[in-house]
Design an enzyme around this catalytic site. Structure first.
Site, PDB file in Angstrom:
ATOM      1  N   ASP A 122       0.596  -1.143  -0.173  1.00 38.60           N
ATOM      2  CA  ASP A 122       0.451  -0.142   0.094  1.00 38.60           C
ATOM      3  C   ASP A 122       0.777   1.292  -0.204  1.00 38.60           C
ATOM      4  O   ASP A 122       1.558   1.432   0.310  1.00 38.60           O
ATOM      5  CB  ASP A 122      -1.390  -0.356   1.172  1.00 38.60           C
ATOM      6  CG  ASP A 122       0.018  -0.600   2.533  1.00 38.60           C
ATOM      7  OD1 ASP A 122       1.079   0.057   2.542  1.00 38.60           O
ATOM      8  OD2 ASP A 122      -1.000  -1.202   3.327  1.00 38.60           O
TER       9      ASP A 122
ATOM     10  N   HIS B 124      -7.568  -5.538  10.398  1.00 39.82           N
ATOM     11  CA  HIS B 124      -7.112  -5.353   9.023  1.00 39.82           C
ATOM     12  C   HIS B 124      -5.897  -5.659   8.126  1.00 39.82           C
ATOM     13  O   HIS B 124      -5.058  -6.366   9.829  1.00 39.82           O
ATOM     14  CB  HIS B 124      -6.848  -3.723   8.529  1.00 39.82           C
ATOM     15  CG  HIS B 124      -6.030  -3.121   9.164  1.00 39.82           C
ATOM     16  ND1 HIS B 124      -6.303  -1.804   9.912  1.00 39.82           N
ATOM     17  CD2 HIS B 124      -4.805  -3.172   8.797  1.00 39.82           C
ATOM     18  CE1 HIS B 124      -5.487  -0.954   9.520  1.00 39.82           C
ATOM     19  NE2 HIS B 124      -4.098  -1.955   9.786  1.00 39.82           N
TER      20      HIS B 124
ATOM     21  N   GLU C 223      -9.769  -2.617   5.382  1.00 41.58           N
ATOM     22  CA  GLU C 223     -10.388  -2.409   6.328  1.00 41.58           C
ATOM     23  C   GLU C 223     -12.009  -3.561   6.964  1.00 41.58           C
ATOM     24  O   GLU C 223     -12.195  -3.872   5.570  1.00 41.58           O
ATOM     25  CB  GLU C 223     -11.206  -1.300   6.384  1.00 41.58           C
ATOM     26  CG  GLU C 223      -9.930   0.463   6.304  1.00 41.58           C
ATOM     27  CD  GLU C 223      -8.631  -0.011   8.029  1.00 41.58           C
ATOM     28  OE1 GLU C 223      -9.081  -0.752   8.556  1.00 41.58           O
ATOM     29  OE2 GLU C 223      -8.206   1.079   8.143  1.00 41.58           O
TER      30      GLU C 223
END
Length: 234
Positions: free
Chosen positions: A63, A131, A136
């Site tokens: 990410d 998560h 999430e």
């Protein structure tokens, strides 16, 4: 799912490095999926100190924050360069582009990278809400790389890395749960008492989108490495 409980974060990180080193030296690992945050810091420090030859290994990252340039000290590009890439040579390394203005195109670009470089081992941490990546609770198990709205709890957990609370990004690009599950092998790391409940739900709870990490129960090759505190509710 293989469960390994160690005395502390250092011991757990060394155990993870053993698995990674074995995969690289055997030639089975061509692409290594990496995570950020405080959990893998010790693993990266141990990898840097090791004799493991990574120059033929490609890396991908889970990410990146939306809106942060690669040279921003709070970006995950910067984190990876500081902790690993500036100290250890890799073949090539890929992260989502936080400055991309077309979210849909950026997510498609990153999925193309993942299809060209199938992940052999994916390193994961876990959030206190279960998560993985920035996926999430409530995220579809079929999700691919996507733009995520960060929850208040995740922004709260990450605000310690920023000078001001208002500087914490509200969005991120994250590999989706399906993207993560496509990895051939997964190593989940969790250290500290604050991760114990999430680990309990991940390993012993139902497979449910309200605990994204619980999907790992469905993966054929997962190693969970904990310290005694993170394992305390098992």
């Amino acid at each position: 799912m293989q469960l390994i409980t160690t005395e502390n974060k250092l011991a757990g990180s060394k155990k993870a490095l053993e698995i990674i080193e074995k995969g690289i030296t055997s030639g089975e690992v061509n692409t290594l999926g990496l995570a950020t945050g405080s959990t893998p810091e010790t693993l990266y420090a141990e990898l840097v100190k090791s004799d493991v030859d990574t120059k033929n290994v490609t890396t991908t990252n889970l990410d990146e924050y939306v809106g942060l340039a690669a040279n921003d000290p709070n970006s995950y590009h910067y984190y990876m360069n500081e902790l690993l890439f500036s100290k250890k040579a890799f073949k090539e390394s890929f992260l989502p582009n936080g400055e991309a203005t077309d979210a849909e195109a950026e997510c498609a670009r990153y999925e193309e990278i993942l299809s060209e470089h199938p992940i052999d081992i994916q390193v994961l941490g876990i959030g206190t809400n279960g998560h993985i990546g920035f996926n999430e609770p409530g995220t579809s198990f079929d999700s691919l790389t996507h733009k995520v709205v960060l929850t208040d709890s995740t922004r709260e957990a990450n605000k310690r890395f920023f000078e001001r609370e208002e500087d914490v990004p509200t969005h991120a690009y994250s590999m989706g749960i399906k993207s993560i599950m496509n990895a051939k092998k997964i190593i989940l790391l969790a250290f500290g008492e604050n991760k114990a409940q999430a680990i309990k739900e991940t390993i012993k709870g139902p497979v449910d989108v309200n605990c994204p990490a619980s999907v790992l129960q469905n993966h054929p090759d997962v190693t969970v490495i904990l310290d005694n505190e993170a394992a305390s509710l098992l």
